[in-house]
Design an enzyme around this catalytic site. Structure first.
Site, PDB file in Angstrom:
ATOM      1  N   CYS A  48      46.618  66.486   2.841  1.00 49.96           N
ATOM      2  CA  CYS A  48      45.540  66.614   1.999  1.00 49.96           C
ATOM      3  C   CYS A  48      44.448  65.541   2.340  1.00 49.96           C
ATOM      4  O   CYS A  48      44.871  64.297   2.554  1.00 49.96           O
ATOM      5  CB  CYS A  48      45.915  66.160   0.374  1.00 49.96           C
ATOM      6  SG  CYS A  48      44.503  66.419  -0.596  1.00 49.96           S
ATOM      7  N   CYS A  51      43.929  62.982  -0.762  1.00 53.19           N
ATOM      8  CA  CYS A  51      45.124  62.035  -1.282  1.00 53.19           C
ATOM      9  C   CYS A  51      46.260  61.610  -0.118  1.00 53.19           C
ATOM     10  O   CYS A  51      47.015  60.905  -0.443  1.00 53.19           O
ATOM     11  CB  CYS A  51      45.752  62.425  -2.467  1.00 53.19           C
ATOM     12  SG  CYS A  51      46.980  63.887  -2.454  1.00 53.19           S
ATOM     13  N   CYS A  97      46.096  71.024  -4.339  1.00 53.34           N
ATOM     14  CA  CYS A  97      47.084  69.787  -4.259  1.00 53.34           C
ATOM     15  C   CYS A  97      47.727  69.421  -5.386  1.00 53.34           C
ATOM     16  O   CYS A  97      47.077  69.480  -6.430  1.00 53.34           O
ATOM     17  CB  CYS A  97      46.328  68.733  -3.541  1.00 53.34           C
ATOM     18  SG  CYS A  97      47.331  67.223  -3.403  1.00 53.34           S
ATOM     19  N   CYS A 100      46.884  65.641  -6.285  1.00 52.99           N
ATOM     20  CA  CYS A 100      45.493  65.306  -6.810  1.00 52.99           C
ATOM     21  C   CYS A 100      44.357  66.348  -7.257  1.00 52.99           C
ATOM     22  O   CYS A 100      43.502  66.123  -7.500  1.00 52.99           O
ATOM     23  CB  CYS A 100      44.851  64.419  -5.559  1.00 52.99           C
ATOM     24  SG  CYS A 100      43.996  65.603  -4.169  1.00 52.99           S
ATOM     25  N   CYS A 120      44.998  80.842   3.054  1.00 57.34           N
ATOM     26  CA  CYS A 120      43.951  80.574   3.588  1.00 57.34           C
ATOM     27  C   CYS A 120      43.163  79.444   3.296  1.00 57.34           C
ATOM     28  O   CYS A 120      42.593  79.398   2.080  1.00 57.34           O
ATOM     29  CB  CYS A 120      42.990  81.762   3.217  1.00 57.34           C
ATOM     30  SG  CYS A 120      41.488  81.875   4.011  1.00 57.34           S
TER      31      CYS A 120
END
Ligand code: FE
Length: 132
Positions: A48, A51, A97, A100, A120
């Site tokens: 991510c 984070c 995510c 976060c 995607c």
């Protein structure tokens, strides 16, 4: 997954590069074939961009022809969460995510046979970590 991360909008805006902020915190979309990772094939993990949580792996990445990084599955079922998204006159499933709550992209039911899913994902929401 480590503990949940919650930050104010002002904090995110200060910490993230403008394009990363626009995509992850404002649910933006990068142009097709414009991101860093749509054509990447190197072995490694995709974290991510906000984070650092591991979200996807190169082994699940495939060429969907869409111009966005496409994966048939997340690194771990708990790494991402899905939310219904009816913006822009479409019915889609948003992928965020889990740690976060950053916007990553969308998941569609037209992926390769193993899962039938196509995650995607915007390159701007990811940071690639090469495998040693
Ligand atoms: Fe995150």
């Amino acid at each position: 997954m480590k503990g949940k991360i919650e930050k104010s909008d002002a904090q995110w805006r200060k910490e993230l590069a403008p394009e990363v902020y626009r995509v992850t915190r404002e649910k933006g979309t990068e142009f097709a074939f414009s991101g860093r990772y749509w054509a990447s094939k190197e072995p490694g993990a995709y974290l991510c961009a906000a984070c650092g949580e591991e979200l996807f792996r190169s082994g699940d990445k495939y060429d969907s022809g869409s111009g966005w990084p496409s994966f048939s599955a997340p690194a771990d079922a708990a790494a991402v969460a899905e939310k219904p998204d009816q913006s822009h006159g479409m019915i889609r499933t948003e992928v965020v995510c889990s740690r976060c709550d950053s916007h990553l992209g969308h998941v569609f039911p037209d992926g390769p046979p193993e899962t039938g899913l196509r995650y995607c994902i915007n390159s701007a929401a990811l940071d690639f970590q090469e495998q040693d």
